[in-house]
Design an enzyme around this catalytic site. Structure first.
Site, mmCIF file in Angstrom:
data_model
loop_
_atom_site.group_PDB
_atom_site.id
_atom_site.type_symbol
_atom_site.label_atom_id
_atom_site.label_comp_id
_atom_site.label_asym_id
_atom_site.label_seq_id
_atom_site.Cartn_x
_atom_site.Cartn_y
_atom_site.Cartn_z
ATOM 1 N N ASP A 378 0.818 -1.210 0.000
ATOM 2 C CA ASP A 378 0.000 0.000 0.000
ATOM 3 C C ASP A 378 0.854 1.264 0.000
ATOM 4 O O ASP A 378 2.016 1.262 0.402
ATOM 5 C CB ASP A 378 -0.891 -0.026 1.251
ATOM 6 C CG ASP A 378 -2.183 0.756 1.068
ATOM 7 O OD1 ASP A 378 -2.300 1.513 0.095
ATOM 8 O OD2 ASP A 378 -3.085 0.597 1.907
ATOM 9 N N GLU A 427 -5.410 -1.131 -7.091
ATOM 10 C CA GLU A 427 -6.499 -0.223 -6.706
ATOM 11 C C GLU A 427 -6.652 0.863 -7.765
ATOM 12 O O GLU A 427 -7.330 0.674 -8.753
ATOM 13 C CB GLU A 427 -6.247 0.374 -5.323
ATOM 14 C CG GLU A 427 -7.422 1.191 -4.828
ATOM 15 C CD GLU A 427 -7.149 1.904 -3.515
ATOM 16 O OE1 GLU A 427 -8.112 2.215 -2.811
ATOM 17 O OE2 GLU A 427 -5.967 2.156 -3.202
ATOM 18 N N GLU A 433 -13.506 2.388 -0.319
ATOM 19 C CA GLU A 433 -12.867 3.090 0.802
ATOM 20 C C GLU A 433 -13.177 4.584 0.778
ATOM 21 O O GLU A 433 -13.113 5.250 1.819
ATOM 22 C CB GLU A 433 -11.356 2.885 0.762
ATOM 23 C CG GLU A 433 -10.913 1.469 1.029
ATOM 24 C CD GLU A 433 -9.398 1.333 0.979
ATOM 25 O OE1 GLU A 433 -8.709 2.317 1.324
ATOM 26 O OE2 GLU A 433 -8.905 0.262 0.602
#
Length: 879
Positions: A378, A427, A433
């Site tokens: 991430d 992503e 999110e």
């Protein structure tokens, strides 16, 4: 000025001769100033114009006679030469490109790429030289540059000009590619930077601009737009990009066609480099139970993660992702618990914990030793060349360790999943999110998801804004493609909607075929995807109630059983299921409420079949007992005995059963694995081994895995080999005078980021600390913490003294205060009182005789301020 040499003329003659002879049919000269290159089906034609007075080169593109991309500049500038003007064509060659390849994820597994490639050799003043490589396919065009020598690229003039009135769906650029898309036109869009991919509608056709084949040899790019213009210029993420000799730049790519052709396109993958490895047997896409969005703190809760494992096992989901907050103290046990239930664990990482070769080697070896099958990495949030070089290294290392990958907070897909088949998803989307509104959803299938798997994390039934219907949400795993499909809600939410959960349990994440059925960006989207002999349909809409339709002509001959999952009246209640027998001449027509949708499964209507649903596979019941569970403290060179008994409790026969012990590197296990060709209900395997502790064994706790592996033919293909394990716990006794920073922690908590070894705490990422420094004095060894913090290490009763210097690190520039506490076996032994920024280090010395555990605790000094970077400098044991 255009200059034509003998090589140009002979090249045209050769190509025209090939056309006359029935060869490659795609190149035609238009006078002396331009060359047209047609795709394999002649629908798309790219025209390269060399006729500008200043020697610049322009590209335009037509489809079925209509100009979609207006004349747009090509070229780049380097520190040495200007390759944007003053150019002339020296020669050109052409070839037909046909590539067959197989994917592990995506819109369809088996691919055939057919393109016409023309290579133009250009020269300029002095020694300026560049090759332009142009490819034209049935679904678009792409071009890139090749420079003969090493260069520092300062920028490109590459651009795409659209008709000014073309509707556009553009995403204002940010490095994580997560902004919402804006509806505008090519000419009316505001001045600014927009991210790839960018979607435009030109009449009945669409143009999706993006890039392909980007890696650490270059930098990523975005599209720069000036107010009042309809040109979108390629802007590099770096002001200077080092390009190696003979290296190609990424493909500047335009996916072109009607909305169906764009949606179904695989052009980005077709342009990518072939796979770097061939054995993909260990790569297994699938559904993932994921807790972070619905319960932010749950990844740090071992008991709660076990509940997610149980839920995944009951519903046949093969994975659980443990996001930010997991602890190495319990992940090995969670992994064993999950694998015994035919569920595998995936782990989250901040990329900065993996930004060096040593960190990647250490972490990947550690988690694969636990049995972890993949990682979510991430916060990369950059398209720079240096970040792409990190991607290259991380991909090679994860492949070597056989870890599948999800890149989150990442760049967009550029064909990575073809080159590196273990990339399951990325992503780069305004996903769940971000708590999106339903109006965002019908854009993604036609823009972001066109270029590769998309980790949207769909199906929010109770978490989030709750402005879309249940059927809209459960359609998303069909409308949105992702090799790993991370479901966003908690088990209890799904269990409250059993019909919805039943559909989710059936939907695959690997597709043999994808077909566009209807829709319009930002309004609605209907897609169909085939997995085996079943077709799955997903339809979503936004705004007022509507009717969604899908032609069934793709089903083929015969009668088909079709189960439609639709919203119950009211829109947010449970869903209803309608079942009917259909043929390929029929159309599905589903009335949906506001922000509604539908999902459906179609399967051959064989005799006696009443549902398209397949049974959810359940793992066999087995038991594994080991002795001892805890071997206690052990000393290098000594040995102890381990026994194990594996029992089958289910009424099924297991095959190729193997019972063994796996010891750490340098340790020895005497005695072979115990095996059985078949083992039925009530059958047992027993084993006995002697384990010798390695002479160079590291201090601290260690686990010796004891496990049974077997094949269960009752499970689905690809998940029939199972692993059931336990671990014998032991602790290698401490000797000498080890630094505390050398030892494994049995427990760790920290007020900001991880505890750092031999460096300060600094910021939130692991490894980002500075040298330890208290009141101007630097220390090579120690621990960098941040109040409130607590670190525990195992002593095993073999140490006599702990010493350290405690103080606030000099990187605490704002006023800070903290107190240091030393505990043994939970009893406070020494504390410093409140220490402040700029104060000299305080010495600590604690008698450890007989103590089994040492705990180092830092508490806030009472001011409540968050600047307490606390160091345990020169922290050392005498054992």
């Amino acid at each position: 000025m255009l200059r034509l040499g003998r090589r140009w003329s002979s090249g045209v003659v050769a190509v025209l001769a090939a056309v006359a002879a029935g060869g490659v049919p795609a190149l035609a000269a238009e006078g002396s100033r331009s060359v047209s290159v047609r795709g394999p089906d002649a629908g798309i034609t790219a025209r390269v114009d060399f006729g500008a007075a200043d020697g610049s080169v322009l590209l335009s593109v037509r489809r079925n006679g209509r100009e979609l991309i207006l004349p747009s500049p090509l070229g780049l500038r380097t520190e040495r030469v200007d390759l944007t003007r003053g150019l002339w064509l020296v020669s050109q060659t052409q070839r037909a490109v046909t590539e067959r390849y197989r994917m592990t994820t995506g819109k369809r597994l088996d691919r055939v790429a057919r393109m016409t490639e023309t290579r133009f050799s250009l020269r300029g003043n002095g020694d300026a030289a560049m090759d332009l490589v142009l490819r034209v396919a049935e679904d678009g065009i792409a071009y890139r540059y090749v420079l003969p020598g090493e260069e520092i690229v300062l920028g490109e003039t590459s651009a795409f000009t659209l008709p000014a009135d073309s509707p556009a769906w553009l995403m204002p650029y940010n490095p994580q590619h997560e902004n919402r898309r804006q509806r505008t036109t090519a000419g009316d869009a505001p001045a600014g930077i927009f991210g790839n991919p960018s979607l435009f509608q030109v009449g009945a056709d669409y143009v999706l601009l993006t890039e392909a084949g980007v890696d650490g040899r270059y930098a990523g790019s975005r599209l720069a737009h000036a107010a009042g213009s309809s040109t979108y210029a390629v802007e590099l993420a770096d002001a200077r990009v080092r390009l190696g000799a003979g290296t190609t730049t990424p493909w500047r790519t335009a996916i072109i066609g009607d909305l169906g052709a764009v949606t179904e396109s695989t052009l980005v993958d077709d342009l990518a480099d072939p796979a770097r490895f061939s054995d993909t047997s260990w790569i297994k896409p699938g559904k993932v139970a994921w807790s972070w969005l619905s319960e932010h703190s749950s990844p740090s809760n071992f008991a709660r993660q076990k509940e997610y494992v149980d839920f995944a096992a009951r519903n046949g989901w093969p994975y659980v992702l443990v996001d930010e907050g997991w602890s190495p103290q319990w992940v090995p046990e969670l992994t064993r618990y999950a694998r015994a239930r035919n569920v595998d664990i995936l782990l989250w990482y901040h990329w900065q914990r993996l930004d060096t070769q040593q960190e990647r080697d250490t972490e990947f070896a550690r988690v694969t030793g636990w049995g972890v099958k993949g990682v979510k990495i991430d916060f990369m949030e950059s398209d720079s060349q240096s970040r792409y070089q990190w991607y290259d290294q991380a991909l090679a290392d994860t492949a070597r360790h056989r870890l599948m990958v999800n890149f989150h907070g990442s760049t967009i897909p550029h064909g990575l999943a073809r080159t590196w088949p273990h990339v399951m998803t990325m992503e780069a989307v305004h996903g769940a999110e971000q708590l999106p509104q339903p109006t965002d959803n019908p854009v993604h299938p036609f823009a972001r998801n066109v270029v590769g798997s998309m980790d949207f994390t769909p199906v929010s039934l109770e978490v989030g804004p709750r402005t879309s219907t249940i059927a809209h949400e459960i359609a998303l795993p069909v409308v949105f493609e992702s090799g790993w499909q991370h479901f966003a809600d908690k088990p209890e939410a799904y269990q409250r909607f059993p019909r919805a959960l039943r559909f989710l349990n059936q939907v695959p994440t690997v597709w043999d075929e994808t077909r566009f059925r209807g829709g319009y960006p930002g309004q609605d989207a209907v897609l169909a995807r085939r997995g085996g002999d079943r077709w799955f349909f997903g339809g979503i809409a936004t705004g007022d109630p509507a009717t969604l339709t899908a032609g069934l002509d793709l089903l083929g001959p015969g009668r088909w059983l079709v189960e439609v999952v639709r919203d119950a009246p009211g829109g947010r209640g449970d869903v209803l299921v309608d079942t009917a027998v259909r043929t390929s001449r029929d159309r599905l027509s589903v009335d949906v409420p506001r922000n509604g949708g539908f999902a459906a499964i179609a399967c051959p209507a064989t005799a006696g079949r009443s549902t398209c649903h397949q049974p959810v596979p359940q793992p066999p019941l087995t038991r594994l007992a080991i002795t001892p569970a805890d071997a206690g403290d052990v000393v290098a060179g000594t040995s102890f005995e381990v026994t194990a008994e594996f029992t089958v409790d289910s009424p099924r026969t297991l095959r190729e059963v193997e019972l063994r012990v796996s010891a750490p590197a340098g340790w020895q296990v005497s005695g072979p694995a115990v095996t059985a060709a078949r083992l039925g209900q009530g059958g047992q395997l027993r084993g006995r081994w002697r384990v010798t502790v390695g002479a160079e064994a590291k201090f601290g706790p260690v686990e010796l895995p004891v496990f049974a592996e077997f094949t269960d033919p009752a499970l689905p293909p690809g998940r029939q080999r199972m692993h059931v394990g336990q671990a014998v716990r032991a602790a290698v006794a401490l000797t000498g005078q080890p630094w505390v920073s050398e030892l494994p922690f049995t427990a760790e908590s920290n007020g900001w980021g991880p505890v750092e070894r031999d460096r300060s705490n600094n910021d939130s990422a692991g490894g980002d600390g500075n040298p330890l420094r208290i009141n101007g004095i630097s220390y090579a060894r120690g621990l960098g913490a941040h109040a409130p913090s607590e670190i525990s290490v195992h002593l095993g009763g073999r140490c006599t003294r702990f010493t350290a210097l405690a103080g606030l690190d000099d990187e605490t520039t704002s006023p800070g205060s903290a107190a240091f506490h030393v505990l043994t076996d939970g009893v406070l032994r020494q504390e410093t009182g409140v220490l402040r920024t700029g104060q000299a280090a305080t010495p600590l010395s604690v008698d450890l005789t007989g103590a089994r555990t040492l705990t180092l605790r830092v508490s806030d000094g009472g001011d409540g301020r968050n600047f307490d970077h606390a160091d345990w400098a020169d922290a050392r044991l005498s054992c």
